[in-house]
Each structure stands twice: as C-alpha cells, then as structure tokens.
Design a protein around this motif. Structure first.
Motif, PDB file in Angstrom:
ATOM      1  N   ALA A  92     -51.043  16.342 -16.905  1.00 36.76           N
ATOM      2  CA  ALA A  92     -50.556  17.705 -17.070  1.00 36.76           C
ATOM      3  C   ALA A  92     -49.460  17.772 -18.124  1.00 36.76           C
ATOM      4  CB  ALA A  92     -50.028  18.231 -15.732  1.00 36.76           C
ATOM      5  N   THR A  93     -48.700  16.707 -18.225  1.00 34.34           N
ATOM      6  CA  THR A  93     -47.564  16.732 -19.143  1.00 34.34           C
ATOM      7  C   THR A  93     -47.967  16.421 -20.573  1.00 34.34           C
ATOM      8  OG1 THR A  93     -47.090  14.411 -18.737  1.00 34.34           O
ATOM      9  CG2 THR A  93     -46.043  16.002 -17.281  1.00 34.34           C
ATOM     10  N   ASP A  94     -48.994  15.653 -20.741  1.00 32.58           N
ATOM     11  CA  ASP A  94     -49.462  15.312 -22.081  1.00 32.58           C
ATOM     12  C   ASP A  94     -50.976  15.403 -22.097  1.00 32.58           C
ATOM     13  OD1 ASP A  94     -50.215  14.224 -24.480  1.00 32.58           O
ATOM     14  OD2 ASP A  94     -48.713  12.648 -24.453  1.00 32.58           O
ATOM     15  N   ARG A  95     -51.458  16.482 -22.645  1.00 41.11           N
ATOM     16  CA  ARG A  95     -52.892  16.730 -22.536  1.00 41.11           C
ATOM     17  C   ARG A  95     -53.733  15.804 -23.389  1.00 41.11           C
ATOM     18  NH1 ARG A  95     -52.065  22.718 -23.717  1.00 41.11           N
ATOM     19  NH2 ARG A  95     -54.056  22.509 -24.802  1.00 41.11           N
ATOM     20  N   ARG A  96     -53.078  14.924 -24.135  1.00 39.43           N
ATOM     21  CA  ARG A  96     -53.864  13.920 -24.856  1.00 39.43           C
ATOM     22  C   ARG A  96     -54.262  12.774 -23.936  1.00 39.43           C
ATOM     23  NH1 ARG A  96     -49.505  12.447 -29.232  1.00 39.43           N
ATOM     24  NH2 ARG A  96     -48.354  12.472 -27.269  1.00 39.43           N
ATOM     25  N   SER A  97     -53.424  12.485 -22.986  1.00 39.52           N
ATOM     26  CA  SER A  97     -53.574  11.220 -22.258  1.00 39.52           C
ATOM     27  C   SER A  97     -54.197  11.403 -20.877  1.00 39.52           C
ATOM     28  CB  SER A  97     -52.211  10.550 -22.109  1.00 39.52           C
ATOM     29  OG  SER A  97     -51.396  11.318 -21.254  1.00 39.52           O
ATOM     30  N   HIS A  98     -54.645  10.314 -20.350  1.00 38.34           N
ATOM     31  CA  HIS A  98     -55.220  10.284 -19.007  1.00 38.34           C
ATOM     32  C   HIS A  98     -54.313   9.473 -18.082  1.00 38.34           C
ATOM     33  CE1 HIS A  98     -59.413  10.784 -21.007  1.00 38.34           C
ATOM     34  NE2 HIS A  98     -58.821  11.942 -20.841  1.00 38.34           N
ATOM     35  N   ALA A  99     -54.178   9.974 -16.874  1.00 40.68           N
ATOM     36  CA  ALA A  99     -53.479   9.186 -15.856  1.00 40.68           C
ATOM     37  C   ALA A  99     -54.531   8.399 -15.077  1.00 40.68           C
ATOM     38  CB  ALA A  99     -52.694  10.105 -14.921  1.00 40.68           C
ATOM     39  N   LEU A 100     -54.351   7.097 -15.035  1.00 35.90           N
ATOM     40  CA  LEU A 100     -55.367   6.230 -14.432  1.00 35.90           C
ATOM     41  C   LEU A 100     -55.027   5.937 -12.978  1.00 35.90           C
ATOM     42  CD1 LEU A 100     -55.777   3.768 -17.434  1.00 35.90           C
ATOM     43  CD2 LEU A 100     -57.204   5.726 -16.845  1.00 35.90           C
ATOM     44  N   HIS A 101     -56.038   6.049 -12.150  1.00 35.24           N
ATOM     45  CA  HIS A 101     -55.872   5.784 -10.721  1.00 35.24           C
ATOM     46  C   HIS A 101     -57.080   5.022 -10.203  1.00 35.24           C
ATOM     47  CE1 HIS A 101     -52.415   8.543 -10.143  1.00 35.24           C
ATOM     48  NE2 HIS A 101     -52.986   9.229 -11.121  1.00 35.24           N
ATOM     49  N   LEU A 102     -56.847   4.277  -9.146  1.00 40.71           N
ATOM     50  CA  LEU A 102     -57.978   3.700  -8.432  1.00 40.71           C
ATOM     51  C   LEU A 102     -58.548   4.761  -7.499  1.00 40.71           C
ATOM     52  CD1 LEU A 102     -56.749   0.125  -7.395  1.00 40.71           C
ATOM     53  CD2 LEU A 102     -57.967   0.830  -9.451  1.00 40.71           C
ATOM     54  N   THR A 103     -59.842   4.738  -7.366  1.00 43.86           N
ATOM     55  CA  THR A 103     -60.445   5.585  -6.342  1.00 43.86           C
ATOM     56  C   THR A 103     -60.260   4.917  -4.980  1.00 43.86           C
ATOM     57  OG1 THR A 103     -62.565   4.463  -6.485  1.00 43.86           O
ATOM     58  CG2 THR A 103     -62.196   6.290  -8.003  1.00 43.86           C
ATOM     59  N   ALA A 104     -60.613   5.625  -3.942  1.00 40.36           N
ATOM     60  CA  ALA A 104     -60.532   5.034  -2.602  1.00 40.36           C
ATOM     61  C   ALA A 104     -61.390   3.778  -2.558  1.00 40.36           C
ATOM     62  CB  ALA A 104     -60.989   6.043  -1.553  1.00 40.36           C
ATOM     63  N   ARG A 105     -62.584   3.912  -3.082  1.00 37.45           N
ATOM     64  CA  ARG A 105     -63.445   2.736  -3.151  1.00 37.45           C
ATOM     65  C   ARG A 105     -62.828   1.638  -4.004  1.00 37.45           C
ATOM     66  NH1 ARG A 105     -69.681   2.575  -5.064  1.00 37.45           N
ATOM     67  NH2 ARG A 105     -69.812   3.977  -3.290  1.00 37.45           N
ATOM     68  N   GLY A 106     -62.185   2.045  -5.064  1.00 39.05           N
ATOM     69  CA  GLY A 106     -61.553   1.076  -5.939  1.00 39.05           C
ATOM     70  C   GLY A 106     -60.462   0.291  -5.237  1.00 39.05           C
ATOM     71  N   ARG A 107     -59.695   0.977  -4.399  1.00 40.67           N
ATOM     72  CA  ARG A 107     -58.634   0.279  -3.672  1.00 40.67           C
ATOM     73  C   ARG A 107     -59.221  -0.737  -2.693  1.00 40.67           C
ATOM     74  NH1 ARG A 107     -55.960   5.234  -4.395  1.00 40.67           N
ATOM     75  NH2 ARG A 107     -57.088   6.211  -2.685  1.00 40.67           N
ATOM     76  N   THR A 108     -60.239  -0.301  -1.989  1.00 39.02           N
ATOM     77  CA  THR A 108     -60.895  -1.217  -1.053  1.00 39.02           C
ATOM     78  C   THR A 108     -61.496  -2.410  -1.788  1.00 39.02           C
ATOM     79  OG1 THR A 108     -61.444   0.669   0.330  1.00 39.02           O
ATOM     80  CG2 THR A 108     -62.621  -1.386   0.751  1.00 39.02           C
ATOM     81  N   ALA A 109     -62.165  -2.099  -2.884  1.00 39.37           N
ATOM     82  CA  ALA A 109     -62.807  -3.164  -3.645  1.00 39.37           C
ATOM     83  C   ALA A 109     -61.772  -4.135  -4.206  1.00 39.37           C
ATOM     84  CB  ALA A 109     -63.645  -2.563  -4.772  1.00 39.37           C
ATOM     85  N   LEU A 110     -60.691  -3.598  -4.727  1.00 40.06           N
ATOM     86  CA  LEU A 110     -59.676  -4.454  -5.334  1.00 40.06           C
ATOM     87  C   LEU A 110     -59.107  -5.439  -4.318  1.00 40.06           C
ATOM     88  CD1 LEU A 110     -57.933  -5.303  -7.693  1.00 40.06           C
ATOM     89  CD2 LEU A 110     -56.343  -3.449  -7.149  1.00 40.06           C
ATOM     90  N   ALA A 111     -58.983  -4.978  -3.091  1.00 43.93           N
ATOM     91  CA  ALA A 111     -58.483  -5.894  -2.060  1.00 43.93           C
ATOM     92  C   ALA A 111     -59.412  -7.099  -1.919  1.00 43.93           C
ATOM     93  CB  ALA A 111     -58.353  -5.149  -0.731  1.00 43.93           C
ATOM     94  N   GLN A 112     -60.699  -6.821  -1.970  1.00 45.98           N
ATOM     95  CA  GLN A 112     -61.641  -7.932  -1.882  1.00 45.98           C
ATOM     96  C   GLN A 112     -61.588  -8.794  -3.140  1.00 45.98           C
ATOM     97  OE1 GLN A 112     -65.762  -6.896  -1.900  1.00 45.98           O
ATOM     98  NE2 GLN A 112     -66.431  -8.891  -1.121  1.00 45.98           N
ATOM     99  N   PHE A 113     -61.494  -8.156  -4.281  1.00 45.90           N
ATOM    100  CA  PHE A 113     -61.397  -8.912  -5.531  1.00 45.90           C
ATOM    101  C   PHE A 113     -60.215  -9.863  -5.488  1.00 45.90           C
ATOM    102  CE2 PHE A 113     -63.243  -4.959  -7.865  1.00 45.90           C
ATOM    103  CZ  PHE A 113     -64.430  -5.122  -7.208  1.00 45.90           C
ATOM    104  N   LYS A 114     -59.120  -9.362  -4.929  1.00 47.72           N
ATOM    105  CA  LYS A 114     -57.924 -10.204  -4.879  1.00 47.72           C
ATOM    106  C   LYS A 114     -58.134 -11.411  -3.981  1.00 47.72           C
ATOM    107  CE  LYS A 114     -54.355  -6.780  -5.968  1.00 47.72           C
ATOM    108  NZ  LYS A 114     -53.197  -6.000  -5.436  1.00 47.72           N
ATOM    109  N   ARG A 115     -58.866 -11.216  -2.914  1.00 46.44           N
ATOM    110  CA  ARG A 115     -59.142 -12.362  -2.044  1.00 46.44           C
ATOM    111  C   ARG A 115     -59.996 -13.389  -2.773  1.00 46.44           C
ATOM    112  NH1 ARG A 115     -59.338  -8.323   1.933  1.00 46.44           N
ATOM    113  NH2 ARG A 115     -61.593  -8.081   1.721  1.00 46.44           N
ATOM    114  N   LEU A 116     -61.010 -12.897  -3.473  1.00 44.73           N
ATOM    115  CA  LEU A 116     -61.860 -13.817  -4.230  1.00 44.73           C
ATOM    116  C   LEU A 116     -61.078 -14.472  -5.365  1.00 44.73           C
ATOM    117  CD1 LEU A 116     -65.111 -11.669  -4.336  1.00 44.73           C
ATOM    118  CD2 LEU A 116     -64.776 -13.808  -3.094  1.00 44.73           C
ATOM    119  N   ALA A 117     -60.229 -13.693  -6.000  1.00 44.94           N
ATOM    120  CA  ALA A 117     -59.427 -14.253  -7.093  1.00 44.94           C
ATOM    121  C   ALA A 117     -58.472 -15.320  -6.567  1.00 44.94           C
ATOM    122  CB  ALA A 117     -58.651 -13.136  -7.794  1.00 44.94           C
ATOM    123  N   ALA A 118     -57.984 -15.107  -5.364  1.00 49.42           N
ATOM    124  CA  ALA A 118     -57.110 -16.128  -4.770  1.00 49.42           C
ATOM    125  C   ALA A 118     -57.902 -17.404  -4.493  1.00 49.42           C
ATOM    126  CB  ALA A 118     -56.489 -15.589  -3.482  1.00 49.42           C
TER     127      ALA A 118
END
Lengths: 182, 182
Positions: B130-156
């Motif tokens: 909203a503050t800078d219409r050129r840029s995008h604010a990046l977020h994880l989706t709900a699925r992304g958060r769940t998935a990342l948790a698993q990725f971190k376990r595998l990465a560990a």
DNA sequence: CAACAATTGTTGTCGTCAACAACAATCTTC
DNA sequence: GAAGATTGTTGTTGACGACAACAATTGTTG
C-alpha cells in the motif's frame, strides 16, 4: 542418482506438499530469530534457520571466491575450471580425458568443450593414444606451459585475497577441513 | 531404488600436499606414458597447485552439499535457493522482492522466477504494497508455513549428513569462518 | 509544481555449469 | 567373434549468475 536428482518436471503445478507428519501448529510458528514481526526494515533481516546451514555459507563464499578468481585472472581470460584442467594436465601429462574428468569431478561431456577452447588457444593438445585409439593423451603445449606458470602466479595472488578476506589461519583450517573433497 | 552412484566417489586421499618442494620442473615431465591403461593412475593423479586453492576445495564441497540437500529434500521438491527464499520470507514477512534479493545475494531478476514457482505452488504470496505501489510484500501462505516447517526438519537432517561427512566440530568451525558471508 | 533521476518488478539474453541420454569407434572379455 | 563395457562426442534440459532494457512508480531538485 538418476531419479531424484532434481526437478521432477511433472510435479509442477501443485505438488503433494501436504504429506503426513506435518504438525499443523496453529497460530504463529515463525521467528525463532528474535524479531517479533519484522517488517521491511532493511537494517536487520534475519536468516533464521539459514544461519545454521553450512551449505548456504559455502555458497555465498564460493561466489565471492570465484568472482575474485575471475577478476584476478581476467587479464589472461582464464576461469577456475580451465585453470584446474590445465594444472592437472600440467602435473600429469598424458592423462586421458576420462581420467581428468574423474579426478576433477567434471562431466566428461563438459570437458570436451573445455578442451576445445583450450586447444583452440593452443594451450593444450590432444594426442592420439597409441595404446588405446579411443582415448586422447592430454598435454600442455609449450605456450601452455609458459602460460600456466603465469596463471599460477595470478592464482597465488588471488589466494592471497582469500587469505586477506577470511584470515590466513582460517584459510588453512578451511583447506584442512575440506581436504577430503579435493 | 535410486541407483545412487555419485555422491562419494572420491576416496579420501591423504596425499602429501606438496608444500614447497614439488614443483613441476620446466624440463621434461616423466609421467609421459605410465598411464595409457586407464586405471593405473586413478588415485595417483596429483593436483599440484590446485591443492592449495581454497576455491577448488570449496567448489567440490559445495557440489556435494547441494547434492545431498537436493536428495534429502527431494520428496518435497525443494532446492537450496527455494529453501533460502522461503526461510527468509517466513522469518521476515512483508519483505519486498528487492530486500529478499539483496539479503540473499540473488539477482532480483532471478527472484522473479523463483517466486513465480513458489507462488504457483501456493507456498508464497505477493501482496501489493500500500505504501509503495511498485513493490510487493512477500508472505508465506498458510500452506507455505506448514510446508516450511517440514522443509526445516528435512534440512536439519541434511545438515546432520554434513556433520557426519566433515565432523561436527569442523562443521561449526566452517560456519564460524564463513560467517561474514551470510 | 514539473522535469529529471532513482527504484521496483519484469522480461529477455548470454554464458557457465551439472546431469542425462544417445551414439560411433574402440577395447575387453568370454 | 559376438556381447558388453569404455572413451570421446553431440545434444538437451534445467539451475544459476550477470546484464540490459523497459514500464510503472516514487523521490528529488530546480
């Protein structure tokens, strides 16, 4: 490994990421690194789990090292892989392409192009082997030997840059830790 | 069932590092013919100056580490760069693409494709700022958060492989030496 | 305020590189 | 001598880093 090397090109659209074992963990699961809900303040962006991964640090470091190598040897237009090939051939004349590729962990398909380039610059020559007519015995040309001597001097200068960057003793410790991979 | 035949192909050679003494004499090299028959030289090919270059060891090591990462996270189809992007976004929601690219040392042009892929898999979302219409604010989706948790376990798990390979304390020393590059 | 410069995301190109696959020529082996 | 393996080669695919150019937007400055 032929199977899981990388992109299973099929699973592009939506991969089954929702496997078993994912603890749903409702609520906020983020931020083990300290900042509560950091927004885009460019000052301090946490790496989270990334900070504990050797591969990440190594990747960043390798990019820096290769850039310095390429810059330092820019005047002679020699890249790290080319330098490694010439060095090994120079120290072991008569090797086959297969032997060089295996020793350096290079695909023999890739070595073909590397040698094409080096041969075109008259730094390396492919000599038909008398004992095995499939293979080539690799040698440095006279020009190649002279050139390699200069490359080594420049590479030594590059190595001094590395030592300045991470410290002399750290560099040696690094070489020691990774000696199994050479 | 993978025909795993690639990872540890190089035997640990504790060959002398040829510190100062061994220098390829400018005259004749004597290795001229002793290796026409393939395997005779397999473990005896000297690296010469290459053995003293940190960049070479780092390159070989990084290839190994990334291969292990890709293999260990093969089931979820996540590559190192994708993992790094998701981890940083997860720890710093709302970052712009520019900020993520700068933090990770990725070209912002390249990040576009990475995000396209992750967004297509509904792991990451681009929210118009909203503050800078050129840029995008990046977020994880709900699925992304769940998935990342698993990725971190595998990465560990992957990180444990690294520790097994080079040693627990060596891995930590490595992280310390290269901490400036993260 | 209006020209101008800088930034952001995007598209595209180029070159390096790892991983594979397939092939002809040539050993090797049974 | 036929089957199988090896060597060099060509070609393809995909990840990746480095650039260049561009539209939209912001900021900067005269």
């Amino acid at each position: 490994m032929a199977r899981n090397s990388q992109a299973p090109r099929i699973a592009k659209s939506r991969v089954a990421k929702s496997r078993a074992g994912i603890r749903p963990r409702p609520g906020r699961a983020r931020n083990e690194n300290g900042n509560a809900h950091s927004d885009l303040t460019n000052g301090e962006i946490g790496l989270d789990a990334l900070a504990g991964h050797a591969g990440y640090a190594v990747r960043r470091f390798q990019i820096w090292v290769f850039q310095d190598f390429i810059r330092t040897l820019g005047a002679v237009d020699i890249r790290p892989t080319q330098y490694s090939v010439m060095t090994v051939i120079g120290a072991n004349p008569g090797l086959s392409q297969m032997a060089v590729a295996k020793r350096l962990g290079i695909e023999r398909a890739r070595l073909v192009h590397l040698l094409d380039s080096l041969e075109q610059r008259e730094l390396v020559s492919r000599v038909k082997s008398a004992t095995d007519r499939r293979s080539h015995a690799l040698h440095l040309t006279a020009r190649g030997r002279t050139a390699l001597a200069q490359f080594k001097r420049l590479a030594a200068e590059h190595e001094r840059h590395v030592a300045e960057k991470i410290g002399k003793e750290n560099r040696e410790k690094l070489l020691q830790i990774l000696s199994d991979f050479t």
